[in-house]
Design an enzyme around this catalytic site. Structure first.
Site, PDB file in Angstrom:
ATOM      1  N   LYS A 136       0.826  -1.216   0.000  1.00  0.00           N
ATOM      2  CA  LYS A 136       0.000   0.000   0.000  1.00  0.00           C
ATOM      3  C   LYS A 136       0.862   1.269   0.000  1.00  0.00           C
ATOM      4  O   LYS A 136       0.636   2.184  -0.779  1.00  0.00           O
ATOM      5  CB  LYS A 136      -0.920   0.047   1.238  1.00  0.00           C
ATOM      6  CG  LYS A 136      -1.865  -1.127   1.372  1.00  0.00           C
ATOM      7  CD  LYS A 136      -2.792  -0.960   2.559  1.00  0.00           C
ATOM      8  CE  LYS A 136      -2.129  -0.946   3.924  1.00  0.00           C
ATOM      9  NZ  LYS A 136      -1.498  -2.217   4.326  1.00  0.00           N
ATOM     10  N   ARG A 171      -8.980   1.229   9.403  1.00  0.00           N
ATOM     11  CA  ARG A 171      -8.562  -0.147   9.688  1.00  0.00           C
ATOM     12  C   ARG A 171      -9.596  -0.876  10.528  1.00  0.00           C
ATOM     13  O   ARG A 171      -9.386  -2.039  10.871  1.00  0.00           O
ATOM     14  CB  ARG A 171      -7.238  -0.120  10.447  1.00  0.00           C
ATOM     15  CG  ARG A 171      -6.005  -0.486   9.608  1.00  0.00           C
ATOM     16  CD  ARG A 171      -4.816  -0.277  10.502  1.00  0.00           C
ATOM     17  NE  ARG A 171      -3.638  -0.966  10.136  1.00  0.00           N
ATOM     18  CZ  ARG A 171      -2.594  -0.413   9.515  1.00  0.00           C
ATOM     19  NH1 ARG A 171      -2.643   0.839   9.108  1.00  0.00           N
ATOM     20  NH2 ARG A 171      -1.502  -1.103   9.308  1.00  0.00           N
ATOM     21  N   ARG A 187      11.837  -6.015   4.737  1.00  0.00           N
ATOM     22  CA  ARG A 187      11.569  -4.582   4.564  1.00  0.00           C
ATOM     23  C   ARG A 187      12.562  -3.741   5.365  1.00  0.00           C
ATOM     24  O   ARG A 187      12.962  -4.101   6.469  1.00  0.00           O
ATOM     25  CB  ARG A 187      10.146  -4.313   5.056  1.00  0.00           C
ATOM     26  CG  ARG A 187       9.696  -2.916   4.819  1.00  0.00           C
ATOM     27  CD  ARG A 187       8.221  -2.858   4.709  1.00  0.00           C
ATOM     28  NE  ARG A 187       7.561  -2.894   6.005  1.00  0.00           N
ATOM     29  CZ  ARG A 187       6.265  -2.646   6.149  1.00  0.00           C
ATOM     30  NH1 ARG A 187       5.511  -2.386   5.111  1.00  0.00           N
ATOM     31  NH2 ARG A 187       5.723  -2.684   7.340  1.00  0.00           N
ATOM     32  N   ARG A 241      11.940  -1.896  10.884  1.00  0.00           N
ATOM     33  CA  ARG A 241      10.906  -1.354  11.780  1.00  0.00           C
ATOM     34  C   ARG A 241      10.695  -2.303  12.949  1.00  0.00           C
ATOM     35  O   ARG A 241      10.630  -3.508  12.749  1.00  0.00           O
ATOM     36  CB  ARG A 241       9.582  -1.224  11.010  1.00  0.00           C
ATOM     37  CG  ARG A 241       9.449   0.066  10.270  1.00  0.00           C
ATOM     38  CD  ARG A 241       8.279   0.073   9.332  1.00  0.00           C
ATOM     39  NE  ARG A 241       7.010  -0.352   9.917  1.00  0.00           N
ATOM     40  CZ  ARG A 241       5.837  -0.222   9.280  1.00  0.00           C
ATOM     41  NH1 ARG A 241       5.788   0.319   8.079  1.00  0.00           N
ATOM     42  NH2 ARG A 241       4.728  -0.635   9.846  1.00  0.00           N
ATOM     43  N   ARG A 276       0.284  -8.585  13.803  1.00  0.00           N
ATOM     44  CA  ARG A 276      -0.330  -7.650  12.848  1.00  0.00           C
ATOM     45  C   ARG A 276      -1.232  -8.383  11.867  1.00  0.00           C
ATOM     46  O   ARG A 276      -2.280  -7.868  11.483  1.00  0.00           O
ATOM     47  CB  ARG A 276       0.758  -6.863  12.100  1.00  0.00           C
ATOM     48  CG  ARG A 276       1.375  -5.817  13.013  1.00  0.00           C
ATOM     49  CD  ARG A 276       2.672  -5.304  12.486  1.00  0.00           C
ATOM     50  NE  ARG A 276       2.505  -4.485  11.309  1.00  0.00           N
ATOM     51  CZ  ARG A 276       3.465  -4.288  10.414  1.00  0.00           C
ATOM     52  NH1 ARG A 276       4.640  -4.871  10.557  1.00  0.00           N
ATOM     53  NH2 ARG A 276       3.243  -3.508   9.391  1.00  0.00           N
TER      54      ARG A 276
HETATM   55  P1  AMP Z   1       1.414   0.858   8.889  1.00  0.00           P
HETATM   56  O1  AMP Z   1       2.612   1.704   8.613  1.00  0.00           O
HETATM   57  O2  AMP Z   1       0.206   1.279   8.096  1.00  0.00           O
HETATM   58  O3  AMP Z   1       1.697  -0.620   8.773  1.00  0.00           O
HETATM   59  O4  AMP Z   1       1.006   1.135  10.409  1.00  0.00           O
HETATM   60  C1  AMP Z   1       1.916   0.841  11.460  1.00  0.00           C
HETATM   61  C2  AMP Z   1       1.168   0.741  12.755  1.00  0.00           C
HETATM   62  O5  AMP Z   1       0.537   1.999  13.065  1.00  0.00           O
HETATM   63  C3  AMP Z   1       0.020  -0.262  12.792  1.00  0.00           C
HETATM   64  O6  AMP Z   1       0.469  -1.589  13.029  1.00  0.00           O
HETATM   65  C4  AMP Z   1      -0.817   0.280  13.944  1.00  0.00           C
HETATM   66  O7  AMP Z   1      -0.206   0.000  15.191  1.00  0.00           O
HETATM   67  C5  AMP Z   1      -0.701   1.791  13.726  1.00  0.00           C
HETATM   68  N1  AMP Z   1      -1.777   2.247  12.819  1.00  0.00           N
HETATM   69  C6  AMP Z   1      -1.639   2.739  11.557  1.00  0.00           C
HETATM   70  N2  AMP Z   1      -2.833   3.043  11.034  1.00  0.00           N
HETATM   71  C7  AMP Z   1      -3.753   2.746  11.978  1.00  0.00           C
HETATM   72  C8  AMP Z   1      -5.165   2.820  12.027  1.00  0.00           C
HETATM   73  N3  AMP Z   1      -5.885   3.257  10.987  1.00  0.00           N
HETATM   74  N4  AMP Z   1      -5.780   2.430  13.181  1.00  0.00           N
HETATM   75  C9  AMP Z   1      -5.078   2.015  14.246  1.00  0.00           C
HETATM   76  N5  AMP Z   1      -3.746   1.885  14.256  1.00  0.00           N
HETATM   77  C10 AMP Z   1      -3.080   2.247  13.130  1.00  0.00           C
END
Ligand code: AMP
Length: 210
Positions: free
Chosen positions: A13, A88, A122, A155, A166
């Site tokens: 994404k 989400r 990654r 990360r 996750r």
């Molecule tokens: P991402 O970079 O999109 O994989 O997001 C990394 C982390 O940020 C996720 O595993 C969640 O802990 C938090 N996060 C990102 N977007 C959301 C969301 N829409 N709702 C809740 N937590 C989020």
């Protein structure tokens, strides 16, 4: 053009959103990036969410919705935007419907095996947040960001235990959004398992057909 990018962690994404946003000159709004910036700057929000994010759990809906609502109040979203990683949960999707319309939800599909392989390889620039992969998106110089010369790191939430968590969080809380947006006739599937250029081509074709 107001798009949501949906899909499990590692579906691509962020990579696809940053390329499409550059092309269409619209903002790429990634809640993950906004949270990581807050953590880096150790703001109140950053301190609140750091442990949650490192474990792979979701940040509470109220905090996340507030963050996105504030971001969508800025002037630069007039031409549209891509929401990457938001909503989400159903609660977040319902909240979003109260402050923004959506033109399409692009659902990037990928198997669990591919997710694990992608996330384990990654890398992320510690300074500017640009994304890389040890096999598929290599920097010119190992361990160094092409864009800013920053150090590339893994990360904390790409550690094996956090990846497992996750994925289970995705199936429990986020996957139901596929039905939610299918019922509104907004879902467009894109096979996210191929090479980046192929996924971008398929995404562009969907945008062109809208
Ligand atoms: P991402 O970079 O999109 O994989 O997001 C990394 C982390 O940020 C996720 O595993 C969640 O802990 C938090 N996060 C990102 N977007 C959301 C969301 N829409 N709702 C809740 N937590 C989020």
């Amino acid at each position: 053009m107001k798009l949501i990018f949906l899909g499990p962690p590692g579906a691509g994404k962020g990579t696809i959103a940053s390329r499409i946003c550059e092309e269409f000159e619209i903002p790429h709004i990634s809640t993950g990036d906004l949270f990581r910036k807050a953590i880096k700057e150790q703001t109140d929000l950053g301190k609140k969410v750091q442990a949650i994010i490192e474990s792979g759990d979701l940040v509470p809906d109220s905090l996340t919705v507030e963050l996105v609502k504030e971001r969508l109040d800025k002037q630069d979203v007039e031409k549209g935007y891509i929401l990457d990683g938001f909503p989400r949960t159903i609660v977040q999707a319902d909240a979003l419907s109260e402050f923004s319309s959506v033109d399409a939800v692009i659902n990037f599909t990928i198997t669990d095996e591919q997710v694990i392989k992608r996330l384990a390889g990654r890398r992320l620039c510690k300074a500017c947040g640009a994304g890389y992969h040890v096999d598929t998106i290599k920097p010119k110089k190992e361990g160094i960001c092409d864009k800013c010369g920053g150090e590339l790191i893994i990360r904390p939430d790409d550690a094996p235990e956090a990846i497992k968590n996750r994925l289970s969080v995705y199936y429990k809380s986020t996957e139901p959004l596929i039905d939610y947006y299918s019922n509104k006739n907004l879902i467009k599937d894109v096979d996210g398992s191929g090479a980046v250029d192929k996924v971008i081509k398929d995404t562009r074709a969907i945008i062109a057909s809208m």
